[in-house]
Design a protein around this motif. Structure first.
Motif, PDB file in Angstrom:
ATOM      1  N   ILE A  48       0.825  -1.203   0.000  1.00  0.00           N
ATOM      2  CA  ILE A  48       0.000   0.000   0.000  1.00  0.00           C
ATOM      3  C   ILE A  48       0.869   1.267   0.000  1.00  0.00           C
ATOM      4  O   ILE A  48       0.337   2.371   0.081  1.00  0.00           O
ATOM      5  CB  ILE A  48      -1.010   0.010   1.169  1.00  0.00           C
ATOM      6  N   VAL A  51       0.013   4.270  -2.615  1.00  0.00           N
ATOM      7  CA  VAL A  51      -1.091   3.905  -3.511  1.00  0.00           C
ATOM      8  C   VAL A  51      -2.347   4.748  -3.276  1.00  0.00           C
ATOM      9  O   VAL A  51      -3.221   4.777  -4.138  1.00  0.00           O
ATOM     10  CB  VAL A  51      -1.472   2.407  -3.395  1.00  0.00           C
ATOM     11  N   GLY A  52      -2.483   5.407  -2.113  1.00  0.00           N
ATOM     12  CA  GLY A  52      -3.728   6.130  -1.885  1.00  0.00           C
ATOM     13  C   GLY A  52      -3.805   6.823  -0.546  1.00  0.00           C
ATOM     14  O   GLY A  52      -2.783   7.092   0.085  1.00  0.00           O
ATOM     15  N   GLU A  65      -7.309   3.372  -2.839  1.00  0.00           N
ATOM     16  CA  GLU A  65      -6.372   3.655  -3.907  1.00  0.00           C
ATOM     17  C   GLU A  65      -6.822   4.888  -4.687  1.00  0.00           C
ATOM     18  O   GLU A  65      -8.016   5.141  -4.853  1.00  0.00           O
ATOM     19  CB  GLU A  65      -6.228   2.448  -4.823  1.00  0.00           C
ATOM     20  N   THR A  83      -9.137  -6.964   0.966  1.00  0.00           N
ATOM     21  CA  THR A  83      -9.047  -5.993  -0.122  1.00  0.00           C
ATOM     22  C   THR A  83     -10.281  -6.163  -0.995  1.00  0.00           C
ATOM     23  O   THR A  83     -10.633  -7.297  -1.356  1.00  0.00           O
ATOM     24  CB  THR A  83      -7.787  -6.208  -0.974  1.00  0.00           C
TER      25      THR A  83
END
Length: 328
Positions: A48, A51-52, A65, A83
């Protein structure tokens, strides 16, 4: 006090409306001891990183994300729970904006989408603790840009209605909505007309809950609180924020002071990181930015709160739980 609006609620079997992908969790790791007043570092799975955006709520951390509508949920130790990729049947593309989490690990995500012929939609997606999407609530033309779960378990959204393509002025609307756990809208308050014409108050704002109220602060420095019991505006104050301040995150401390993180401009017009505490009684803006070189909080923004600690995160695969007492 609430203006009640009708809303169509649609339920879909998870395997028809969405694709849920379960992943193998990485081993959790926590460093530090909050009981001693020291910061805790919660290490997350490395996939992660960058990613966001992160959202900490009720002992869980969600990561959405940036491109698309994929969510990752972790527990307070950093362990990956699931996820999930959201898809909206009639939308050619969909995006997730805000995320919040109930104490049992149930998640709600607000988002929007556009069909192949340009028709916009907005929704709230309700996700079970196991990562299964159980309900999709259509909210268009209202789109939630900020979400929080109140102490009584109700869901609160702060957002706006979208107009026709090319419109340059907002339609009249209520900016704050209250929902039940099943997604039914219970009320709509706070008219758009009560704020300046531009920008929309929900743009670059932040929202959080404290006791029997939910509060938000706007990019131009309005601190507003709404009673979760009556829907009435119970607090509003204009903040004396520094020049060029850009709000990135907010959280309530245990005594109701509001903590902000963001960027401001120094005397040389250089962008600098800022942490502030807003005193509830006086509205005083108190700069609590660590002054020491090499501070471990450099580059971190507020992503939530947990008990007596503020939760700070960045693009790295970790978050820090820092006692509020260290930012006073």
């Amino acid at each position: 006090m609430f203006r009640i609006e009708s809303m169509k609620t649609l339920s879909f079997p998870c395997n028809l409306a969405f694709c849920t992908l379960l992943t193998v969790a990485a081993a959790p790791a926590i460093h530090g001891e909050s009981s001693t007043g020291r910061s805790n570092t919660v290490v997350l799975p490395s996939d992660i990183r960058n990613v966001g955006h992160k959202f900490w709520s009720n002992g869980f951390l969600a990561v959405r994300e940036i491109d698309g509508a994929t969510l990752h949920l972790h527990d307070r130790a950093g362990k990956r729970l699931w996820t999930t990729k959201l898809t909206v049947p009639e939308a050619a593309r969909a995006s997730v904006f805000p995320v919040t989490i109930w104490p049992d690990g149930s998640v709600v995500a607000g988002g929007g989408g556009v069909s192949a012929d340009g028709v916009r939609t907005a929704f709230l997606a309700f996700i079970s603790p196991a990562g299964e999407i159980t309900r999709l609530v259509r909210t268009a033309p209202f789109v939630a840009q900020h979400l929080t779960v109140a102490r009584d378990g109700s869901l609160w959204a702060f957002g706006r209605v979208f107009g026709d393509w090319g419109e340059t002025k907002d339609k009249p609307h209520m900016m704050v909505r209250k929902y039940s756990r099943d997604g039914s809208e219970l009320g709509a308050v706070l008219p758009r007309a009560a704020f300046p014409d531009w920008p929309h108050p929900a743009k670059e704002a932040a929202m959080a809950g404290w006791r029997d109220r939910v509060g938000f602060v706007t990019m131009d420095g309005e601190w507003v609180e709404i009673s979760t019991e009556t829907g009435e505006q119970v607090f509003r104050r204009k903040l004396a924020q520094p020049k060029g301040f850009r709000l990135h995150g907010a959280a309530y401390g245990p005594e109701g002071d509001l903590y902000l993180s963001g960027r401001a401009r120094d005397a040389a017009n250089k962008a600098i990181q800022v942490y502030a505490r807003l005193d509830r009684a006086s509205g005083t803006w108190i700069d609590v930015t660590p002054s020491a070189n090499g501070t471990p909080y450099s580059g971190l923004t507020i992503v939530g709160a947990e008990g007596d600690s503020v939760v700070l995160g960045s693009g790295e695969a970790e978050v820090q739980l820092v006692p509020f007492a260290r930012l006073r």
